[in-house]
Structure formats: structure tokens, C-alpha cells
Design an enzyme around this catalytic site. Sequence first.
Site, PDB file in Angstrom:
ATOM      1  N   GLU A   1       0.854  -1.189   0.000  1.00 27.43           N
ATOM      2  CA  GLU A   1       0.000   0.000   0.000  1.00 27.43           C
ATOM      3  C   GLU A   1       0.891   1.240   0.000  1.00 27.43           C
ATOM      4  O   GLU A   1       2.093   1.135   0.234  1.00 27.43           O
ATOM      5  CB  GLU A   1      -0.883  -0.013   1.258  1.00 27.43           C
ATOM      6  CG  GLU A   1      -1.754  -1.257   1.325  1.00 27.43           C
ATOM      7  CD  GLU A   1      -2.763  -1.225   2.461  1.00 27.43           C
ATOM      8  OE1 GLU A   1      -2.772  -0.243   3.236  1.00 27.43           O
ATOM      9  OE2 GLU A   1      -3.539  -2.191   2.552  1.00 27.43           O
TER      10      GLU A   1
ATOM     11  N   ALA B   1       2.829   1.207   3.229  1.00 23.85           N
ATOM     12  CA  ALA B   1       3.424  -0.028   3.753  1.00 23.85           C
ATOM     13  C   ALA B   1       3.879  -0.988   2.676  1.00 23.85           C
ATOM     14  O   ALA B   1       3.088  -1.421   1.839  1.00 23.85           O
ATOM     15  CB  ALA B   1       2.425  -0.740   4.665  1.00 23.85           C
TER      16      ALA B   1
ATOM     17  N   SER C   1       7.671  -3.120   3.104  1.00 24.92           N
ATOM     18  CA  SER C   1       8.376  -4.061   3.994  1.00 24.92           C
ATOM     19  C   SER C   1       7.611  -4.246   5.298  1.00 24.92           C
ATOM     20  O   SER C   1       7.548  -5.351   5.841  1.00 24.92           O
ATOM     21  CB  SER C   1       9.768  -3.522   4.357  1.00 24.92           C
ATOM     22  OG  SER C   1      10.487  -3.160   3.230  1.00 24.92           O
TER      23      SER C   1
ATOM     24  N   TRP D   1       1.592  -0.766  -6.496  1.00 24.27           N
ATOM     25  CA  TRP D   1       2.704  -1.593  -6.965  1.00 24.27           C
ATOM     26  C   TRP D   1       2.251  -3.043  -7.146  1.00 24.27           C
ATOM     27  O   TRP D   1       2.965  -3.971  -6.766  1.00 24.27           O
ATOM     28  CB  TRP D   1       3.899  -1.520  -6.000  1.00 24.27           C
ATOM     29  CG  TRP D   1       4.646  -0.253  -6.114  1.00 24.27           C
ATOM     30  CD1 TRP D   1       4.632   0.792  -5.231  1.00 24.27           C
ATOM     31  CD2 TRP D   1       5.522   0.134  -7.178  1.00 24.27           C
ATOM     32  NE1 TRP D   1       5.430   1.801  -5.692  1.00 24.27           N
ATOM     33  CE2 TRP D   1       5.993   1.424  -6.875  1.00 24.27           C
ATOM     34  CE3 TRP D   1       5.946  -0.477  -8.366  1.00 24.27           C
ATOM     35  CZ2 TRP D   1       6.865   2.117  -7.718  1.00 24.27           C
ATOM     36  CZ3 TRP D   1       6.824   0.213  -9.198  1.00 24.27           C
ATOM     37  CH2 TRP D   1       7.270   1.485  -8.869  1.00 24.27           C
TER      38      TRP D   1
ATOM     39  N   ARG E   1      34.266  -8.227 -29.763  1.00 29.33           N
ATOM     40  CA  ARG E   1      34.821  -6.877 -29.644  1.00 29.33           C
ATOM     41  C   ARG E   1      36.338  -6.941 -29.451  1.00 29.33           C
ATOM     42  O   ARG E   1      36.821  -7.701 -28.603  1.00 29.33           O
ATOM     43  CB  ARG E   1      34.166  -6.186 -28.440  1.00 29.33           C
ATOM     44  CG  ARG E   1      34.664  -4.794 -28.177  1.00 29.33           C
ATOM     45  CD  ARG E   1      34.098  -3.819 -29.171  1.00 29.33           C
ATOM     46  NE  ARG E   1      34.513  -2.473 -28.871  1.00 29.33           N
ATOM     47  CZ  ARG E   1      34.241  -1.436 -29.645  1.00 29.33           C
ATOM     48  NH1 ARG E   1      33.521  -1.606 -30.759  1.00 29.33           N
ATOM     49  NH2 ARG E   1      34.657  -0.234 -29.324  1.00 29.33           N
TER      50      ARG E   1
ATOM     51  N   GLU F   1       9.222  -8.576  -2.844  1.00 26.02           N
ATOM     52  CA  GLU F   1       9.222  -9.864  -2.139  1.00 26.02           C
ATOM     53  C   GLU F   1      10.335  -9.939  -1.085  1.00 26.02           C
ATOM     54  O   GLU F   1      11.050 -10.931  -0.968  1.00 26.02           O
ATOM     55  CB  GLU F   1       9.293 -11.024  -3.146  1.00 26.02           C
ATOM     56  CG  GLU F   1       8.166 -10.910  -4.165  1.00 26.02           C
ATOM     57  CD  GLU F   1       7.578 -12.228  -4.580  1.00 26.02           C
ATOM     58  OE1 GLU F   1       7.676 -13.184  -3.812  1.00 26.02           O
ATOM     59  OE2 GLU F   1       7.003 -12.277  -5.676  1.00 26.02           O
TER      60      GLU F   1
ATOM     61  N   GLU G   1      17.661  -5.708   2.323  1.00 28.76           N
ATOM     62  CA  GLU G   1      17.914  -5.479   3.749  1.00 28.76           C
ATOM     63  C   GLU G   1      17.057  -6.404   4.619  1.00 28.76           C
ATOM     64  O   GLU G   1      17.528  -6.963   5.607  1.00 28.76           O
ATOM     65  CB  GLU G   1      17.625  -4.008   4.099  1.00 28.76           C
ATOM     66  CG  GLU G   1      18.613  -3.017   3.505  1.00 28.76           C
ATOM     67  CD  GLU G   1      18.524  -2.890   1.994  1.00 28.76           C
ATOM     68  OE1 GLU G   1      17.418  -3.020   1.436  1.00 28.76           O
ATOM     69  OE2 GLU G   1      19.574  -2.669   1.352  1.00 28.76           O
TER      70      GLU G   1
END
Length: 401
Positions: A128, A131, A133, A157, A273, A368, A372
Site C-alpha cells: 500500500e 506499507a 516491507s 505496486w 569486440r 518480495e 535489507e
Amino acid sequence: MLSFDLTDEQRLLEQSIREWAGREVAPRIRELDRAHTFDRGILPQMASLGLLGVSVPTEYGGAGMDYICLGLASEELEYVDTSLRVILSVHVGLNSLTLLAWGTEDQKQRYLVPQAQGTKIATYGLTEPSAGSDARGIQTVAIKRGDRYEVTGEKMWISLADVADNFLVFAWSDLQKKQQRDPSGMSAFIVERSFLVFYDTAPTEKWGILAGNTGHFKMDAVEVPAENLVGREGEGFKIAMFALDQGRYTVAAGATGLIRACRDASVNYARQRKTFGVEIGSHQLVKELLAQMESDYQASRLLWQRAGWLKNEGRRNTRETGLAKWFSTVASERAAGDAVQIHGANGYSDEYPVGRFYRNCKGAVIYEGTREIHKIMQADYLLGYRTDRPTRCELPAWETR
Ligand SMILES: Cc1cc2nc3c(=O)[nH]c(=O)nc-3n(C[C@H](O)[C@H](O)[C@H](O)COP(=O)(O)OP(=O)(O)OC[C@H]3O[C@@H](n4cnc5c(N)ncnc54)[C@H](O)[C@@H]3O)c2cc1C
């Protein structure tokens, strides 16, 4: 007995996805990415390959393949583009496998079966505005009124938000526990798109996974029938965490595919290359980057396969899946950065795929469980601050189900 050989079924699946994605998606992916376009036509193709129900038992409309197959599919899909693997993560990992473990028989018939067959698309709505983590910080509430819940809140998200038919939504059903941040006051609900009275369709502006769809929606007293409560009232937080065990697994295997894609593109470029009269692959500092990609690829693959093996055995794997997700996503960021470096200025252009890999890899270091959060989890296991208690429902083992 420990075996690293794939079974015939696993090898066949890997090969079929490789051929399909190489033929149908790879030639178009740069244009889709440039145009910020999610191609819905990919979904029925994935369904016909059995991917939308890959590890769902055949009795519920799935392909009945084991959890290693889910990992292999994730790895092969992300080898081509992260947006493909995200479909598997939310539709199969976070949603369908959660219904398989926690859903009632009625929910399985009404939702899991069409999802596994790919006629309905599903996703997961935890995050949300306030919120991510801190999942206990969500503000969405579900108030029971007779035989329904009224759900009010905002989710953002959310992968496939503009495409999904079914959303696994988390909300506080106990307002007192919400105030105390006691997670036993949270519940999980199946919310159909048709329930949503207000729906905001503007997709989220992102700078990575541009061929994927990410969006948000608001719910204003959305009526959800009580039979759409997943698990029992108060089990929502456990269900959200359970779902992440399955989603993170697909993210880990997917990031492994992205490392392989970076490695292959870089080896190819290093052989073509030339600088200072030799292929750049001859320079030791370039070799170092390639060797790191190879070790990251192999280590990541072993880690997700161990988690998949535990899933097949029906054993708890939160710790192992978390480690696989953390390691492989961080390694994929390293691989993508180094792949751009090996390509020099060409890596900075859209003409080569590594720039897309570089943009795409970062999301998985955030969603997910951020880098950290995973570090803290692993340290807490070591310190004895964290142990995994049994949950009422577990993912069924592959052999026994
Ligand atoms: C492309 C994409 C797709 C997504 N898809 C979905 C989806 O389908 N469904 C869904 O529900 N969500 C989805 N998300 C949301 C995602 O799960 C969250 O972004 C994630 O959980 C992190 O939350 P946040 O962005 O609010 O960051 P925050 O939680 O605000 O964290 C910000 C920073 O603070 C750090 N931090 C936070 N707490 C701590 C701590 N205790 N100790 C140390 N550091 C800390 C974090 O690691 C991070 O670096 C998606 C995100 C992206 C980018």
C-alpha cells in the site's frame, strides 16, 4: 539420494519454454520494452504450455509438474525478459499455490481451477502507499456485515493489476488488533475485479520491467462474500508470508536466469569486440567479470534448486528460499552491471539487451522482501531470534499429493 540431473519431464519443459520464448517473445521484446507495452496475447500462449498452472495438481486443472519445474520455468522465462517471469511469480507463486494450500474446496473449484487453466489471471495485493516491507502497516480494513465483508483501502505496486481477474487482498479484519499492530487481526480475501466499484487503471510509471504491467487500485467498501475469506479470520498475515515463500522461489530462479542471460550476452560480446588488437575476452579484468557471472549463476541455481527440492519433499523452506532469493537477486544486479560494463558504450544503448537486464534486475532486489529485510532474516536465523513455527496449512509435497 541426491541427483542434479533433470528428469525427462523437467528437461522437456525447459526445452519447450526455451524454444517458445526464443521464437515468440525474444524477437519482439525490445520493441515491447521500448513501447512500455504488456502484450496480453502472451498469456494464452503461456497457458497452452501449461505454465499458468505449472505446479498445480491436475485435479485442479494444472499441469501437475513438480516445484523444480516451476523454478526451471522461472529461470527460462527471465532469461528472455523479467516481465514473463513476473507473470509466473504472481499468478502461480503468490496466488494459485496459496489457494492450493489454504483455499477451501469451493475456492479451489471456483478460482484455482480457472487460474491453473489460464482462463483467469490472478495476482497478490499486499503493498500500500504507506506499507511495503512493514506489512503490519497496511491500512486496508475489512468490516464484516452479515454474510459479507466491506473492504476499504488502497493497493499499489501490484503486478498485473490491469490484467488480473482475481486479487488475493490482505486487510485488517480486527480493528483493535490493527491499532496494536497485532498481525493476528489480519485476514486474506479473494477479490474479483468485478467486485471493485472504483478502479483506477493508470499503470504505474516505472523505469524497469517495461514490458510488464504494474498498477494500483482503490477499494471503497467493496463487498466481498464471506466465502471468499481465505483461511480463517486472523490468518491473513501467515497467508501473506506463506505466499511469499512461493513467490520468492520464482524470483530466485528468475534472477538466476537473468544472470545466465548476462553471462551469455557478455561472453558473446567478449569474443567479438577487439581492443588493443585482441578480443576483449583476452583481457584479464574482463575474464574476472565473466568468471564472477559464472560462479554467481551456478551458486544461484544450486540455491533455488535446494529450495525446490525441499518443496517437493513437503518440508518447510522459508529460510532456504529467502537465502536463494537474496543471494540471486543481489548477484543478478552485479551481473547486469558488469554485463553493461563489458559492452562499454554499446551496453549503454538499447541496441543490446544488457541495458534492459540492468533496468529489470533492480526490482527483484526490492520486491518480495528487500535486500535489507532478507539480510536481517538470515542474521536472525543465525542468532536464534527467528525460527519458523509450523503453520496450519502447508504446501503439499509433490510426491504425496
Ligand atoms: C516492479 C514491482 C512489482 C511489485 N509487485 C508487487 C505485487 O504484485 N504485490 C505487492 O503486494 N507488492 C508488489 N510490489 C511492492 C514491493 O513488494 C514493495 O516495494 C517492497 O515490499 C518494499 O516496500 P517499499 O517499496 O514500501 O519500501 P520500504 O518498505 O519503504 O523500504 C524502503 C527502504 O528501507 C529499507 N528498510 C525498510 N525497513 C527496514 C528495516 N527494518 N531495516 C533495514 N532497512 C529497512 C528497505 O530495505 C528499503 O531499502 C512490487 C514492487 C515493484 C518495484
